[in-house]
Scaffold this active site. Sequence first.
Site, short mmCIF file in Angstrom:
data_model
loop_
_atom_site.label_atom_id
_atom_site.label_comp_id
_atom_site.label_asym_id
_atom_site.label_seq_id
_atom_site.Cartn_x
_atom_site.Cartn_y
_atom_site.Cartn_z
N HIS A 43 30.39 -38.17 -3.34
CA HIS A 43 30.04 -39.10 -4.42
C HIS A 43 30.37 -38.53 -5.80
O HIS A 43 29.84 -39.00 -6.81
CB HIS A 43 28.55 -39.44 -4.33
N LYS A 80 20.98 -17.73 -7.09
CA LYS A 80 21.08 -16.27 -7.03
C LYS A 80 22.38 -15.81 -7.67
O LYS A 80 22.40 -14.87 -8.44
CB LYS A 80 21.03 -15.75 -5.58
N CYS A 95 0.82 -1.23 0.00
CA CYS A 95 0.00 0.00 0.00
C CYS A 95 0.84 1.27 0.00
O CYS A 95 1.92 1.32 0.59
CB CYS A 95 -0.94 0.08 1.19
N GLU A 149 19.49 -22.40 -3.53
CA GLU A 149 19.01 -21.03 -3.76
C GLU A 149 20.19 -20.06 -3.81
O GLU A 149 20.20 -19.14 -4.64
CB GLU A 149 18.01 -20.65 -2.65
N LYS A 182 10.84 -11.78 -15.37
CA LYS A 182 10.30 -11.92 -14.00
C LYS A 182 9.29 -13.04 -13.93
O LYS A 182 9.24 -13.80 -12.98
CB LYS A 182 9.69 -10.58 -13.57
N TRP A 186 -2.70 -2.52 -1.77
CA TRP A 186 -2.27 -3.88 -2.09
C TRP A 186 -3.02 -4.75 -1.09
O TRP A 186 -2.68 -4.80 0.07
CB TRP A 186 -0.76 -4.00 -1.93
N GLU A 224 22.31 -16.30 -11.51
CA GLU A 224 21.36 -15.43 -12.20
C GLU A 224 21.91 -14.03 -12.42
O GLU A 224 21.71 -13.46 -13.48
CB GLU A 224 20.12 -15.26 -11.31
N ASN A 227 -1.42 1.62 6.00
CA ASN A 227 -0.59 0.61 5.35
C ASN A 227 -0.07 -0.30 6.47
O ASN A 227 0.56 0.19 7.39
CB ASN A 227 0.58 1.32 4.64
N GLY A 228 -0.36 -1.58 6.39
CA GLY A 228 0.09 -2.50 7.44
C GLY A 228 -1.03 -3.46 7.81
O GLY A 228 -2.00 -3.61 7.07
N ARG A 266 3.56 0.21 -5.12
CA ARG A 266 3.32 -0.42 -3.82
C ARG A 266 2.01 -1.20 -3.78
O ARG A 266 1.66 -1.79 -2.75
CB ARG A 266 3.31 0.66 -2.72
O1 M6R Z 1 6.72 -16.39 -10.14
P1 M6R Z 1 7.29 -17.72 -9.72
O2 M6R Z 1 7.65 -17.76 -8.26
O3 M6R Z 1 6.44 -18.87 -10.13
O4 M6R Z 1 8.65 -17.83 -10.54
C1 M6R Z 1 9.38 -19.01 -10.51
C2 M6R Z 1 10.75 -18.81 -11.11
O5 M6R Z 1 10.66 -18.39 -12.45
C3 M6R Z 1 11.56 -17.77 -10.33
O6 M6R Z 1 11.69 -18.12 -8.98
C4 M6R Z 1 12.96 -17.60 -10.92
O7 M6R Z 1 13.70 -18.77 -10.73
C5 M6R Z 1 13.64 -16.39 -10.32
N1 M6R Z 1 14.30 -15.65 -11.36
C6 M6R Z 1 14.59 -16.74 -9.24
O8 M6R Z 1 15.30 -15.64 -8.77
#
Ligand code: M6R
Length: 602
Positions: free
Chosen positions: A498, A479, A2, A475, A597, A74, A482, A98-99, A27
């Site tokens: 292994h 990161k 929000c 993860e 995204k 939101w 990416e 907001n909150g 937001r």
């Molecule tokens: O919108 P989603 O959470 O379904 O997206 C899944 C993946 O495409 C997303 O997590 C992607 O791996 C990101 N770029 C990770 O940082």
Amino acid sequence: MCGIVGYVGFRDAVDVLIEGLRRLEYRGYDSAGVAVRTGDGLRELKRAGKLKALAEALAQSPLSGTVGIGHTRWATHGPPTDENAHPHRSGKLAIVHNGIIENYLELKRALLEKGYTFTSDTDTEVLAHLIAEHYRGDLEAALRAALAEARGAYAVVAMHQDEDVLVAARTVSPLVVGLGEGENFLASDVPALLPYTRRVVFLEDGEMAVVRREGVEVKDLAGNPRPLRVTEVDWSLEQAEKGGFPHYMLKEIMEQPWVLENTLGGRLDEAAGEVRLELPLDPGAFERIHVVAAGTAFYAGWVGKYLIEKLARLPVEAEIASEYRYRDPVVDGKTLFIAVSQSGETIDTLEALREARNRGAATLGVINVKGSSITREADATLYIHAGPEIGVASTKAYLAMLAAMVMLAVWLGRARGTLDPAEARVLLHEMRKLPRLAEAVLSRREAVKRVAAKYHQATDFLFLGRNLHAPTAFEGALKLKEISYIHAEAYPAGEMKHGPIALIDEHLPVVVVSPRGPWYEKTRSNIQEVRARGGRVIAVATDGDEAIREHAEEVLYIPEVHPLLSPILAVIPLQLLAYETAVLLGRDVDQPRNLAKSVTVE
Ligand code: M6R
């Protein structure tokens, strides 16, 4: 999330409010509204949908005045409708918020008994009536009295038909005062103020602002004066929209304490040892669970598998969505299918959900974006309330998904009788500490920067972790890949011997996620194996673990927390490591090459 805006001055308040809301639409954009002190009393106009809908309504029915408040929503409590849009009224007063007011149900019950009637599903309307209940001709005193009874997170701005003033307060959610000449402003974020002033006061937690044309007073919630700490902002508009951060990704990493508040807010009933999720599902009806997702969301699902199996004693399969639908999965009416997704639009995940639903499974989405495809198609949705995530590399949504997974595991465990209330209470008590602990991890960014400076020229990285921290390792590697484009591999730590152990030499940085917990000793042995072969270990460890320094070249510490919650803290240094490395390499952090995204193609 929000966005909120307030104005008191000599200009047309509606123009200022709409311009400010436009700059805060990032937001949230579920609905928008304004309230203005007109010659004809206090009037408001609000509309579901984007700001455009409100602007069109205002063109039809203009409002005019020089004091007003505005809001872009939101949605958290209640769907995005005109009724649930802010401002919320109680008699002659109006507020924007907001909150999340965590104890709103109990406050609402008391207000209903006093004869107040409610026209929305929101926690904000409860707060509006509570302020009205305390109003005796002094808005500032009434807001203070109401907030003394409310629990939760808020940035709130109140106005009253009979007073030429805006009164605001914040705890957790942000609020900035803009200082002008003969006019003053309030907003959730600086961009809304930039067309008018660069002199701002960032309100601190537990502060109130009394805003008049001729000046602004800042006080604490008990009414004691506080100094006016004026900051001159010197941001380009683009920077400002990132809240002063150079990248959305960093902004999103840094706002994770707030995100955790928001995800957990109003859902933990510590006294009863229960999690309140209000899901239209019968937790006793399932014999197995399939958690399906892509990318970062999959790693959250993987953590969820371990948590649900431990606390609810149900067999869980965690699977990558693009594999699931093509392998003829064994699914029936006794299966609960959980789709985890930030966007709610990832086509692999959506198609997997359709596949499971067609085979008779009950479906649940663990989702961030309101109204997205998965939320429309699933039988139930557990929103993670992370706010809009703009950086392509997902960070805050991951933390929120992990928090949602813990809640889901507790909810299932309690309902199925596999988790006793005392054990649940301990876990819920620890969960309440998470925002504060996440803040502590973020305050150690400098240590991560030093590590990034030392290793950013490496061409490969290895990430290791055991049990709940295997997903953390994956993860962390994702990161780094990416956004820095450095090759990184992840393995469950016990698997290293292994095969991947052959990769280790004196050039390979090996990030080992090894906070204290049941898997600590074994992971430490793996660290020794890496060291014995010349590998350069960067450990993520628990505060006070000095012994690990003997085997690791660098240690990134996180605070002590319940082992089942440690994935939520341990991933933060890895997010920062990827970020700082990418910055040093000059990468496009928010829009890394080749990525999008939301991936809506198979
Ligand atoms: O919108 P989603 O959470 O379904 O997206 C899944 C993946 O495409 C997303 O997590 C992607 O791996 C990101 N770029 C990770 O940082």
